[in-house]
Design a protein around this motif. Structure first.
Motif, PDB file in Angstrom:
ATOM      1  N   PRO A 146       0.849  -1.198   0.000  1.00 26.02           N
ATOM      2  CA  PRO A 146       0.000   0.000   0.000  1.00 26.02           C
ATOM      3  C   PRO A 146       0.883   1.246   0.000  1.00 26.02           C
ATOM      4  N   THR A 147       0.429   2.281  -0.650  1.00 22.18           N
ATOM      5  CA  THR A 147       1.238   3.499  -0.805  1.00 22.18           C
ATOM      6  C   THR A 147       1.749   4.030   0.531  1.00 22.18           C
ATOM      7  N   ALA A 148       0.910   3.988   1.551  1.00 20.69           N
ATOM      8  CA  ALA A 148       1.290   4.555   2.846  1.00 20.69           C
ATOM      9  C   ALA A 148       2.431   3.801   3.518  1.00 20.69           C
ATOM     10  N   MET A 149       2.666   2.560   3.121  1.00 21.82           N
ATOM     11  CA  MET A 149       3.698   1.753   3.774  1.00 21.82           C
ATOM     12  C   MET A 149       5.003   1.724   2.988  1.00 21.82           C
ATOM     13  N   THR A 150       4.982   2.181   1.756  1.00 22.78           N
ATOM     14  CA  THR A 150       6.124   1.977   0.863  1.00 22.78           C
ATOM     15  C   THR A 150       7.409   2.595   1.395  1.00 22.78           C
ATOM     16  N   HIS A 177       1.882  -8.372   5.727  1.00 24.15           N
ATOM     17  CA  HIS A 177       1.238  -9.590   5.238  1.00 24.15           C
ATOM     18  C   HIS A 177      -0.287  -9.483   5.286  1.00 24.15           C
ATOM     19  N   ARG A 178      -0.814  -8.527   6.031  1.00 23.22           N
ATOM     20  CA  ARG A 178      -2.263  -8.306   6.056  1.00 23.22           C
ATOM     21  C   ARG A 178      -2.692  -7.244   5.051  1.00 23.22           C
ATOM     22  N   ALA A 179      -1.892  -6.193   4.919  1.00 25.66           N
ATOM     23  CA  ALA A 179      -2.268  -5.090   4.039  1.00 25.66           C
ATOM     24  C   ALA A 179      -1.781  -5.288   2.608  1.00 25.66           C
ATOM     25  N   GLY A 180      -0.747  -6.087   2.431  1.00 22.22           N
ATOM     26  CA  GLY A 180      -0.190  -6.290   1.102  1.00 22.22           C
ATOM     27  C   GLY A 180       0.168  -7.743   0.860  1.00 22.22           C
ATOM     28  N   THR A 181       1.193  -7.959   0.034  1.00 20.01           N
ATOM     29  CA  THR A 181       1.604  -9.314  -0.319  1.00 20.01           C
ATOM     30  C   THR A 181       3.124  -9.410  -0.309  1.00 20.01           C
ATOM     31  N   ILE A 182       3.631 -10.528   0.223  1.00 21.10           N
ATOM     32  CA  ILE A 182       5.064 -10.810   0.208  1.00 21.10           C
ATOM     33  C   ILE A 182       5.277 -12.117  -0.548  1.00 21.10           C
ATOM     34  N   THR A 183       6.081 -12.085  -1.580  1.00 21.01           N
ATOM     35  CA  THR A 183       6.384 -13.283  -2.362  1.00 21.01           C
ATOM     36  C   THR A 183       7.882 -13.523  -2.336  1.00 21.01           C
ATOM     37  N   ILE A 184       8.273 -14.785  -2.086  1.00 22.02           N
ATOM     38  CA  ILE A 184       9.690 -15.150  -2.041  1.00 22.02           C
ATOM     39  C   ILE A 184       9.953 -16.208  -3.105  1.00 22.02           C
ATOM     40  N   GLU A 185      10.974 -15.972  -3.924  1.00 21.30           N
ATOM     41  CA  GLU A 185      11.334 -16.915  -4.972  1.00 21.30           C
ATOM     42  C   GLU A 185      12.838 -17.156  -4.961  1.00 21.30           C
ATOM     43  N   PRO A 186      13.264 -18.395  -5.200  1.00 16.05           N
ATOM     44  CA  PRO A 186      14.706 -18.665  -5.256  1.00 16.05           C
ATOM     45  C   PRO A 186      15.310 -18.129  -6.549  1.00 16.05           C
ATOM     46  N   ALA A 242      14.437  -2.450  -6.236  1.00 17.13           N
ATOM     47  CA  ALA A 242      13.769  -1.741  -7.334  1.00 17.13           C
ATOM     48  C   ALA A 242      12.385  -1.330  -6.850  1.00 17.13           C
ATOM     49  N   LEU A 243      11.989  -0.104  -7.172  1.00 19.07           N
ATOM     50  CA  LEU A 243      10.695   0.426  -6.731  1.00 19.07           C
ATOM     51  C   LEU A 243       9.905   0.915  -7.941  1.00 19.07           C
ATOM     52  N   MET A 244       8.686   0.419  -8.063  1.00 20.97           N
ATOM     53  CA  MET A 244       7.791   0.832  -9.151  1.00 20.97           C
ATOM     54  C   MET A 244       6.562   1.484  -8.526  1.00 20.97           C
ATOM     55  N   ARG A 245       6.566   2.801  -8.526  1.00 16.98           N
ATOM     56  CA  ARG A 245       5.470   3.552  -7.919  1.00 16.98           C
ATOM     57  C   ARG A 245       4.185   3.377  -8.723  1.00 16.98           C
ATOM     58  N   GLY A 246       3.095   3.108  -8.002  1.00 17.00           N
ATOM     59  CA  GLY A 246       1.789   3.015  -8.628  1.00 17.00           C
ATOM     60  C   GLY A 246       1.572   1.774  -9.476  1.00 17.00           C
ATOM     61  N   ALA A 247       2.466   0.799  -9.416  1.00 13.18           N
ATOM     62  CA  ALA A 247       2.362  -0.394 -10.266  1.00 13.18           C
ATOM     63  C   ALA A 247       1.409  -1.446  -9.712  1.00 13.18           C
ATOM     64  N   SER A 248       1.064  -1.351  -8.435  1.00 16.59           N
ATOM     65  CA  SER A 248       0.179  -2.342  -7.827  1.00 16.59           C
ATOM     66  C   SER A 248      -1.272  -1.875  -7.888  1.00 16.59           C
ATOM     67  N   VAL A 249      -2.136  -2.753  -8.391  1.00 16.67           N
ATOM     68  CA  VAL A 249      -3.563  -2.454  -8.491  1.00 16.67           C
ATOM     69  C   VAL A 249      -4.317  -2.944  -7.267  1.00 16.67           C
ATOM     70  N   LYS A 250      -3.941  -4.103  -6.769  1.00 22.70           N
ATOM     71  CA  LYS A 250      -4.578  -4.661  -5.574  1.00 22.70           C
ATOM     72  C   LYS A 250      -3.500  -5.320  -4.725  1.00 22.70           C
TER      73      LYS A 250
END
Length: 320
Positions: free
Chosen positions: A9-13, A66-75, A30-38
């Motif tokens: 969410p924008t407020a947490m970035t 983890h409640r307000a957004g999403t965390i994804t981990i990939e090898p 890397a930061l992409m402002r406004g790239a997240s829709v949900k």
């Protein structure tokens, strides 16, 4: 090295970027402002040394990400980066030894889910084991062992106890019990049909079976093998090295014992049925205890590395 993707969410970035920049285990952001829709907000990508993943995830959880957004981990299988090399060198411990507990917990939930696929593999493996026993074939027994999907749920028991995920523990117990009951039930019905057709006789079940007698004759080695196999299997799961799991699958007598239980029920052979039930119980119990002990030891050893990390970083200079 791991790749971290955050939908913020924008407020947490800004707070998240500050946390990532302050962590020497993060080699790139890397930061992409406004790239997240949900959720409506931003996308953050970061390269992270595997050894520091648990610490960083704890910080992100404390913020409620983890409640307000999403965390994804990939090898990351292959990478070329001097900054990445620095990050791994500045992080105590070895990436091969590091256990990413969020990854282990997610995998445990996935592999202990009771679904059609699990029941199908369980039934087919148990049926193959029954055929192997009726023909006294070690090759078919090995095939049945490899086909069985039960180790994921057994490992989940240890994960649940170490991480105190009691919902996961209940799910794994339910999957194991219902999975074995369903597989034995299906195999028993088909064994009864084979008995009527004359394909399997009582002599096949109760007669001498030098190649597969171990299925219903448990001894001290049954428990010892189960403990060793479970320890190796848990290490394979936590280190993401699946090659060791094959050795686990062909070492423990769980599915073969279930197949022999079905044969014993279909032919009224009480001695082989009870012997196989004992064998199954010893293997499941030994694997569950060994899995828990191995994970608990890993957690205890890695916690000492985590305690050393701040002190290590204060006295360590970047590699030129």
């Amino acid at each position: 090295m791991l790749k971290l993707r955050i939908l913020s969410p924008t407020a947490m970035t800004d707070d998240l970027v500050e946390i990532l920049e302050a962590d020497s285990a993060v080699s790139g952001i890397a930061l992409m402002r406004g790239a997240s829709v949900k959720p409506v907000g931003d996308v953050i990508l970061a390269d992270l040394a595997r050894e520091a993943t648990n610490d960083l995830l704890d910080e992100l959880r404390e913020l409620g990400l983890h409640r307000a957004g999403t965390i994804t981990i990939e090898p990351v299988q292959t990478w070329l980066s001097h900054n990445g090399f620095d990050a791994e060198m500045h992080t105590p411990g070895s990436s091969a030894d590091a256990v990413v507990w969020a990854e282990v917990a997610q995998r445990s939930y996935d592999e202990s889910e009771l679904n059609w696929t699990y029941l199908s593999f369980m039934s087919l493996a148990t049926l193959l084991a029954a055929v192997a026993i009726a023909n006294d074939s070690q090759i078919l027994i090995i095939g049945a062992m490899v086909l069985g999907p039960e180790f994921g749920a057994i490992a989940a028991l240890g994960v649940a106890l170490v991480l105190r995920r009691f919902v996961l523990f209940a799910v794994a117990v339910r999957t194991l019990i219902l999975g074995f009951v369903a597989a034995i039930g299906v195999t028993t019905l088909l064994c009864l049909l084979a008995r009527v057709l004359g394909w399997i006789t009582i002599e096949d079940v109760t007669g001498p079976r030098p190649a597969t007698a171990f299925v219903y004759t448990p001894d001290k080695w049954s428990f010892i093998v189960a403990v060793i196999a479970a320890a190796a299997g848990v290490l394979s799961v936590t280190s993401a090295r699946s090659g060791g799991l094959i050795g686990v699958f062909i070492s423990v007598t769980t599915v073969p014992a279930a197949g022999n239980i079905a044969l014993g029920i279909a032919f009224g052979a009480g001695s082989t049925t009870w012997g196989s039930l004992t064998q199954l119980s010893m293997n499941l119990g030994g694997m569950a205890v060994a899995g828990w002990a191995t994970l608990a030891l890993q957690q205890a050893l890695w916690s000492r590395v985590v305690v050393r990390r701040p002190r290590f970083l204060r006295g360590h200079r970047p590699i030129p």
